[in-house]
Design a protein around this motif. Structure first.
Motif, PDB file in Angstrom:
ATOM      1  N   VAL A  59       0.847  -1.194   0.000  1.00 41.66           N
ATOM      2  CA  VAL A  59       0.000   0.000   0.000  1.00 41.66           C
ATOM      3  C   VAL A  59       0.882   1.244   0.000  1.00 41.66           C
ATOM      4  O   VAL A  59       1.865   1.318   0.751  1.00 41.66           O
ATOM      5  CB  VAL A  59      -0.927   0.029   1.231  1.00 41.66           C
ATOM      6  N   ILE A  60       0.531   2.207  -0.837  1.00 43.91           N
ATOM      7  CA  ILE A  60       1.174   3.529  -0.845  1.00 43.91           C
ATOM      8  C   ILE A  60       0.165   4.535  -0.330  1.00 43.91           C
ATOM      9  O   ILE A  60      -0.987   4.544  -0.747  1.00 43.91           O
ATOM     10  CB  ILE A  60       1.636   3.923  -2.259  1.00 43.91           C
ATOM     11  N   VAL A  61       0.597   5.396   0.590  1.00 43.16           N
ATOM     12  CA  VAL A  61      -0.231   6.506   1.060  1.00 43.16           C
ATOM     13  C   VAL A  61       0.465   7.795   0.662  1.00 43.16           C
ATOM     14  O   VAL A  61       1.648   7.997   0.959  1.00 43.16           O
ATOM     15  CB  VAL A  61      -0.434   6.464   2.590  1.00 43.16           C
ATOM     16  N   THR A  62      -0.251   8.672  -0.010  1.00 46.64           N
ATOM     17  CA  THR A  62       0.349   9.912  -0.490  1.00 46.64           C
ATOM     18  C   THR A  62      -0.700  11.015  -0.507  1.00 46.64           C
ATOM     19  O   THR A  62      -1.847  10.805  -0.109  1.00 46.64           O
ATOM     20  CB  THR A  62       0.977   9.691  -1.885  1.00 46.64           C
ATOM     21  N   GLY A  63      -0.306  12.204  -0.940  1.00 48.89           N
ATOM     22  CA  GLY A  63      -1.224  13.328  -1.015  1.00 48.89           C
ATOM     23  C   GLY A  63      -1.173  13.981  -2.378  1.00 48.89           C
ATOM     24  O   GLY A  63      -0.178  13.885  -3.093  1.00 48.89           O
ATOM     25  N   ALA A  64      -2.242  14.669  -2.720  1.00 49.22           N
ATOM     26  CA  ALA A  64      -2.342  15.341  -4.017  1.00 49.22           C
ATOM     27  C   ALA A  64      -1.821  16.781  -3.925  1.00 49.22           C
ATOM     28  O   ALA A  64      -1.807  17.387  -2.853  1.00 49.22           O
ATOM     29  CB  ALA A  64      -3.795  15.349  -4.489  1.00 49.22           C
ATOM     30  N   GLY A  65      -1.400  17.304  -5.065  1.00 49.91           N
ATOM     31  CA  GLY A  65      -1.099  18.729  -5.166  1.00 49.91           C
ATOM     32  C   GLY A  65       0.162  19.198  -4.482  1.00 49.91           C
ATOM     33  O   GLY A  65       0.259  20.363  -4.089  1.00 49.91           O
ATOM     34  N   GLY A  66       1.149  18.322  -4.304  1.00 51.80           N
ATOM     35  CA  GLY A  66       2.424  18.761  -3.740  1.00 51.80           C
ATOM     36  C   GLY A  66       2.479  18.795  -2.226  1.00 51.80           C
ATOM     37  O   GLY A  66       3.455  19.303  -1.658  1.00 51.80           O
ATOM     38  N   ASN A  67       1.451  18.283  -1.541  1.00 49.16           N
ATOM     39  CA  ASN A  67       1.456  18.187  -0.086  1.00 49.16           C
ATOM     40  C   ASN A  67       0.938  16.811   0.323  1.00 49.16           C
ATOM     41  O   ASN A  67       0.143  16.193  -0.396  1.00 49.16           O
ATOM     42  CB  ASN A  67       0.582  19.266   0.544  1.00 49.16           C
ATOM     43  N   PHE A  68       1.378  16.365   1.498  1.00 52.61           N
ATOM     44  CA  PHE A  68       0.893  15.094   2.035  1.00 52.61           C
ATOM     45  C   PHE A  68      -0.424  15.334   2.773  1.00 52.61           C
ATOM     46  O   PHE A  68      -1.479  14.945   2.292  1.00 52.61           O
ATOM     47  CB  PHE A  68       1.942  14.479   2.964  1.00 52.61           C
ATOM     48  N   SER A  69      -0.371  15.992   3.920  1.00 51.21           N
ATOM     49  CA  SER A  69      -1.608  16.302   4.650  1.00 51.21           C
ATOM     50  C   SER A  69      -1.339  17.368   5.694  1.00 51.21           C
ATOM     51  O   SER A  69      -0.312  17.334   6.386  1.00 51.21           O
ATOM     52  CB  SER A  69      -2.179  15.054   5.325  1.00 51.21           C
TER      53      SER A  69
END
Length: 271
Positions: A59-69
């Motif tokens: 599983v990969i957890v990531t964020g959209a738009g150049g930020n994680f969270s």
């Protein structure tokens, strides 16, 4: 009924799945991907269901738009929390803790691919992952004290010192300051730094390597990393003896030997 990764549809984040690799993308880029009551609960339930999703190997957890969270949403979570009574507050904090327990409890290795802002509950999700890749622009902060709370949130006082050491964890949890990507790599929080335009590719490569490996054995490794925190050395060695014997009874152990004998790469099947 077990989760079918091919047909699963997420409501509060993006879910992508292909060839044994699932990617969870926190997807509110206009707000730097904050978490809400609903996304916390959906993530918790998903990681619980992954225990039974044998088709998912990594599983990969990531964020959209150049930020994680950016962590818990200020307006959707923090504001309402200031108006809640204790029974509601403890229900919320137990739910957020359950997300970490579910991430640690699922057998699949979890890779956090971190860019930009990674703070609060976002930093906790990265911490709860098994492996962490980051860009040089990543800024990670356990900023709970900056909103008047204790640093002991969602297992931070238990897990973070084991990753980076007690003194460094104390620095971050007392001050709430941002840890730079360079610090994060030097301290062992991040396994590796990669350029922003290569982050997702590198996360996929690492996930592919794990997914192509002996995935049943990976699940055993994750279990042992979890449970050996609080046992004696004698108990840990006995636990590992039993765990390794279980793995020796799998087909993957035999496949690896046969491939070695034939001078070819093994093809693992996770059983």
């Amino acid at each position: 009924m077990s989760l079918n990764p091919e047909t699963y549809s997420a409501e509060h984040f993006r879910w992508d799945y292909a060839a044994g690799i699932a990617t969870i993308t926190l997807n509110r880029p206009e707000r730097k991907n904050p978490l809400t009551f609903e996304s916390y609960a959906e993530l918790r339930d998903l990681f619980r269901d992954l225990v039974y999703a044998n088709a998912v190997k990594a599983v990969i957890v990531t964020g959209a738009g150049g930020n994680f969270s950016s962590g818990g949403d200020v307006h959707d979570i923090i504001g309402p929390l200031t108006k809640m009574a204790m029974p509601e507050l403890i229900a919320f904090t137990r739910m957020t803790g359950d997300l970490v327990k579910a991430m640690r409890g699922c057998p699949q290795p979890i890779i956090a691919a971190v860019d930009g802002v990674c703070v609060g509950a976002g930093a906790i999700m990265a911490m709860a992952s098994d492996l962490r890749l980051a860009t040089p622009e990543a800024k990670t902060a356990f900023l709970f004290t900056r909103v008047g709370l204790a640093g002991c949130d969602m297992g931070a006082c238990a897990i973070l010192p084991r990753i980076i050491g007690q003194g460094r964890a104390s620095d971050l949890l007392y001050t709430g300051r941002a840890m730079s990507a360079d610090e994060g790599e030097r301290w062992g929080f991040y396994n590796r730094l990669v350029a922003a335009d290569a982050l997702q590719d590198e996360a996929q490569k690492l996930a592919r390597r794990l997914a192509d490996g002996p995935t049943f054995a990976h699940g055993i490794t994750k279990t042992q990393l979890n449970v050996e925190w609080n046992v004696s050395l004698e108990t840990a060695i006995e636990m590992e003896a039993q765990a390794q014997a279980i793995c020796m009874a799998t087909g993957d152990f035999r496949r690896a030997f046969e491939a070695f004998a034939a001078k070819r790469q093994p093809v693992f099947e996770g059983n």
